[in-house]
Design a protein around this motif. Structure first.
Motif, short mmCIF file in Angstrom:
data_model
loop_
_atom_site.label_atom_id
_atom_site.label_comp_id
_atom_site.label_asym_id
_atom_site.label_seq_id
_atom_site.Cartn_x
_atom_site.Cartn_y
_atom_site.Cartn_z
N SER A 14 84.55 -60.09 44.79
CA SER A 14 85.54 -61.06 44.33
C SER A 14 85.85 -60.81 42.86
O SER A 14 85.07 -60.19 42.13
CB SER A 14 85.02 -62.48 44.52
N ARG A 15 87.00 -61.31 42.42
CA ARG A 15 87.38 -61.13 41.03
C ARG A 15 86.37 -61.77 40.08
O ARG A 15 86.08 -61.23 39.01
CB ARG A 15 88.77 -61.73 40.79
N THR A 16 85.80 -62.89 40.49
CA THR A 16 84.82 -63.59 39.64
C THR A 16 83.55 -62.76 39.49
O THR A 16 83.03 -62.57 38.38
CB THR A 16 84.49 -64.97 40.22
N TRP A 17 83.01 -62.27 40.62
CA TRP A 17 81.81 -61.44 40.57
C TRP A 17 82.08 -60.19 39.74
O TRP A 17 81.27 -59.82 38.86
CB TRP A 17 81.38 -61.03 41.98
N ALA A 18 83.19 -59.50 39.99
CA ALA A 18 83.50 -58.27 39.27
C ALA A 18 83.64 -58.54 37.78
O ALA A 18 83.17 -57.75 36.94
CB ALA A 18 84.78 -57.65 39.82
N ALA A 49 75.95 -59.78 46.00
CA ALA A 49 77.29 -60.31 46.29
C ALA A 49 77.79 -59.83 47.65
O ALA A 49 78.35 -60.61 48.43
CB ALA A 49 78.26 -59.89 45.18
N ARG A 50 77.59 -58.56 47.95
CA ARG A 50 78.05 -58.03 49.24
C ARG A 50 77.25 -58.62 50.40
O ARG A 50 77.80 -58.87 51.48
CB ARG A 50 77.95 -56.50 49.23
N ASP A 66 81.74 -65.70 46.39
CA ASP A 66 82.92 -65.67 45.52
C ASP A 66 82.57 -65.85 44.05
O ASP A 66 83.28 -65.34 43.18
CB ASP A 66 83.90 -66.76 45.95
N ASP A 67 81.47 -66.56 43.77
CA ASP A 67 81.13 -66.90 42.39
C ASP A 67 79.61 -66.88 42.22
O ASP A 67 78.90 -67.64 42.90
CB ASP A 67 81.68 -68.30 42.07
N PRO A 68 79.07 -66.05 41.34
CA PRO A 68 77.61 -65.97 41.18
C PRO A 68 76.99 -67.25 40.65
O PRO A 68 75.78 -67.46 40.83
CB PRO A 68 77.42 -64.81 40.20
N THR A 69 77.76 -68.11 40.03
CA THR A 69 77.19 -69.36 39.53
C THR A 69 76.86 -70.33 40.67
O THR A 69 76.20 -71.34 40.44
CB THR A 69 78.16 -70.05 38.55
#
Length: 227
Positions: A14-18, A49-50, A66-69
């Motif tokens: 996801s854009r957030t993880w990246a 993440a994957r 979608d978001d690591p937080t």
């Protein structure tokens, strides 16, 4: 070609993880972390993440994917168990340590989370693997190839006997602390010299105790150093 390809590591995330991983890599680079360390750290986070996006059985893992937080203890423990099942306990331990650093960065540097999800997660236990020792007959056969009074022959035999006397592993001159605590019998201890090429050939993994020839080699070296 560099080891660390950030575009490849973050592909499909996801854009957030990246975005977080790119920011973390910048922090690691500013701290002069080696490329191999950065690669292992970033890879572990990307694999988490994957896993959350593709393999997690938890129906509520979508937010964390979608978001690591949004990652919590259950997500990490499930990922760690999956690593043990599909790879090994040693690999899972390496991922555990890398993820500790990632969430520590999110907590302390970025202040994106109030508590690291790694705090209550225990490290996986890794079974100790003992390397079988070389039989005395094979050790004797290797020593026989070093017979002679030439400098190289004396040197190589001294090296072999030194490893036998100390039970060394590479440049380490004592058994590991874990082996001493375990009290493993001498027949199963991991005495290993690694791979050391000499005029006698590649040295095996266990050597016989030192003798008069070892002292003769030492005397030869002392006399040579005085010239």
């Amino acid at each position: 070609m560099p080891l660390l390809d950030l575009d490849k590591i973050t592909a499909g995330l996801s854009r957030t993880w990246a975005g977080f991983l790119r920011d973390w890599d910048r922090t690691l680079r500013s701290g002069n972390y080696p490329e191999t360390t950065r690669y292992n750290y970033l890879l572990a986070a990307a694999q988490l993440a994957r896993y959350l996006a593709e393999y997690s059985p938890d129906p509520d893992a979508d937010a964390a994917a979608d978001d690591p937080t949004e990652v919590d203890r259950a997500h990490v423990e499930a990922f760690q168990a999956w690593m043990i099942e599909t790879r090994s306990a040693g690999t899972a331990l390496n991922k555990h340590k890398a993820l500790q650093q990632f969430f520590k960065w999110l907590l302390l540097d970025e202040e994106e989370i109030d508590r690291s999800p790694m705090d209550p997660v225990k490290q996986p236990k890794t079974p100790q693997k003992l390397v079988p020792v070389l039989p005395d007959a094979e050790t004797t056969r290797v020593l026989a190839t070093c017979k002679g009074k030439a400098f190289l022959q004396l040197r190589d035999e001294a090296i072999i006997r030194l490893y036998s006397t100390t039970g060394a592993r590479g440049p380490t001159w004592w058994r590991s602390a874990s082996q001493r605590r375990a009290g493993a019998p001498s027949s199963t201890r991991s005495y290993s010299a690694g791979s050391w090429r000499t005029s006698c050939g590649t040295l095996p993994r266990r050597w016989m105790p030192g003798t008069r020839r070892t002292r003769a080699w030492s005397s030869t070296r002392r006399r040579a150093s005085r010239r």
